[in-house]
Scaffold this active site. Structure first.
Site, mmCIF file in Angstrom:
data_model
loop_
_atom_site.group_PDB
_atom_site.id
_atom_site.type_symbol
_atom_site.label_atom_id
_atom_site.label_comp_id
_atom_site.label_asym_id
_atom_site.label_seq_id
_atom_site.Cartn_x
_atom_site.Cartn_y
_atom_site.Cartn_z
ATOM 1 N N GLU A 1 10.575 -8.458 -3.652
ATOM 2 C CA GLU A 1 11.213 -7.199 -3.251
ATOM 3 C C GLU A 1 10.759 -6.897 -1.835
ATOM 4 O O GLU A 1 9.601 -6.551 -1.601
ATOM 5 C CB GLU A 1 10.809 -6.068 -4.196
ATOM 6 N N LEU A 2 11.684 -7.032 -0.879
ATOM 7 C CA LEU A 2 11.320 -6.989 0.532
ATOM 8 C C LEU A 2 11.949 -5.783 1.231
ATOM 9 O O LEU A 2 12.857 -5.146 0.718
ATOM 10 C CB LEU A 2 11.747 -8.288 1.216
ATOM 11 N N TRP B 1 0.798 -1.225 0.000
ATOM 12 C CA TRP B 1 0.000 0.000 0.000
ATOM 13 C C TRP B 1 0.832 1.277 0.000
ATOM 14 O O TRP B 1 0.287 2.368 -0.123
ATOM 15 C CB TRP B 1 -0.940 0.017 1.210
ATOM 16 N N ASN B 2 2.161 1.181 0.148
ATOM 17 C CA ASN B 2 2.919 2.426 0.280
ATOM 18 C C ASN B 2 3.103 3.156 -1.057
ATOM 19 O O ASN B 2 3.093 4.379 -1.110
ATOM 20 C CB ASN B 2 4.265 2.192 0.973
ATOM 21 N N CYS C 1 10.148 0.886 1.944
ATOM 22 C CA CYS C 1 10.997 -0.284 2.204
ATOM 23 C C CYS C 1 12.474 0.086 2.186
ATOM 24 O O CYS C 1 13.307 -0.682 2.665
ATOM 25 C CB CYS C 1 10.708 -1.384 1.183
ATOM 26 N N GLY D 1 6.742 -6.359 -0.488
ATOM 27 C CA GLY D 1 6.193 -6.178 0.848
ATOM 28 C C GLY D 1 7.194 -6.553 1.918
ATOM 29 O O GLY D 1 8.408 -6.464 1.717
ATOM 30 N N SER D 2 6.676 -6.988 3.045
ATOM 31 C CA SER D 2 7.528 -7.254 4.210
ATOM 32 C C SER D 2 8.293 -8.568 4.062
ATOM 33 O O SER D 2 7.907 -9.462 3.289
ATOM 34 C CB SER D 2 6.671 -7.314 5.474
#
Length: 358
Positions: A251-252, A154-155, A285, A231-232
């Site tokens: 992609e974390l 969501w960022n 991130c 995400g995380s």
């Protein structure tokens, strides 16, 4: 600004549809808490329908020429440019980014992603490696992987999906996308641009709903042949496990420090800290979550950082031209921020700016 609420739909097989369950969830503005509308709460069955539609469209899309697919990517970019104001306004309403300081910038970057995909589509080439038999030629060429499942955060609700969806489509792969629930209205607006670009039915689907349901289904379902996730780290590990055996692109997040040495230009370092740590209200991130500052310049850097933050960071109405920082996107993130600040102060940190909710 007045907000008109509406009931949004998701896309499966080229059609705007409801969830098979009929369930919906409410989308609200992170700045004011006011409702923006409702969105379908997608189920595993919905995700399976989208995957089936993608597989049905797979051969036709792969058979299209690279130039035809490139033209489709350019049509998406054209529509984004035409709808620039609406997309930016929706980003501010749904995600919280300040309209003038950040939202328009993300929309402009979104156009670039689709233009790059259009260009790259015509440059996917093979090779002619040498043969041990002089009478034979070896031709190596690239073919589409298959259906690509995409799960995004969501960022950056426009550019993060685009960096996965656009290249996948350009290379001849149908896409099934599960966006983050808390920016589902943004997702619908982006999906409208893709659908209105008139790609063949089934080539692009978007299933709104909880990641542990819809996202888990597209990661683990044998009908997807590659999975892209942003995400995380914790969720990324779960996705990797569910997508075991498939091509994955993860992609974390991380904790890269910002380093300030004793010979640094401290004014430049203080200014750089704004982009490093305050962009997107710190919800990045790549955000600088840790500062390593040489003890010889520590105190002076802290003072310059304090002055820079107080001068340049303006938290307020995200539609106001002077606002440089909008709200955190959702309640769990805000609560985590409260915990971080309290923990730091309990462990002896000194508060130099902010530290409490507005």
């Amino acid at each position: 600004m007045s907000v008109v609420t509406q009931d949004y739909r998701m896309v499966i097989g080229g059609a705007w549809v409801e969830s098979e369950s009929g369930a919906r969830f409410e989308a609200t503005s992170p700045a004011t808490g006011e409702p923006l509308g409702t969105v379908p709460e997608g189920t595993r069955d919905d995700a399976q329908r989208a995957i089936a539609a993608a597989n049905a469209a797979r051969r036709d899309w792969a058979a299209r020429s690279a130039f035809e697919r490139a033209a489709a990517m350019d049509r998406v970019a054209d529509l984004i440019e035409e709808r620039r104001d609406d997309l930016a306004r929706t980003l501010t309403l749904d995600q919280g980014k300040p309209l003038h300081a950040e939202a328009y910038g993300e929309v402009e970057e979104l156009v670039v992603y689709w233009r790059m995909a259009a260009a790259d589509a015509t440059r996917i080439h093979g090779s002619l490696p040498p043969s041990v038999d002089a009478a034979k030629r070896i031709l190596a060429y690239r073919v589409p992987r298959g259906v690509v499942g995409v799960i995004t955060p969501w960022n950056w609700p426009y550019t993060m999906p685009a960096e996965l969806i656009a290249p996948a489509l350009a290379a001849g792969n149908p896409v099934v996308w599960v966006p983050a629930p808390s920016t589902s209205v943004c997702a619908v607006k982006l999906a409208e641009c893709v659908v209105d670009a008139e790609l063949p039915a089934g080539v692009f689907s978007m299933v709104t709903g909880p990641g542990p349901v819809a996202g888990d289904e597209i990661a683990g379902n044998p009908g997807t042949h590659a999975v892209g996730f942003i995400g995380s780290i914790a969720t990324g590990l779960q996705v990797a496990g569910r997508a075991a055996g498939k091509t994955t692109l993860l992609e974390l997040g991380g904790n890269g420090p910002m380093v300030v040495l004793d010979d640094a230009d401290l004014d430049a370092a203080a200014e750089a800290s704004l982009a490093a740590s305050f962009l997107c209200a710190g919800q990045s991130c790549t955000a600088g979550e840790l500062f390593l500052v040489h003890k010889a310049v520590h105190d002076e850097f802290v003072e310059r950082l304090r002055a820079t933050v107080q001068r340049s960071v303006r938290l307020g109405d995200p539609f106001a031209e002077e606002t440089t920082m909008g709200p955190l996107n959702n309640a769990p993130t805000a609560e985590k921020m409260d915990r971080h600040v309290a923990d730091a102060l309990e462990r002896g940190a000194t508060l130099i700016a902010g530290g409490a909710r507005a």
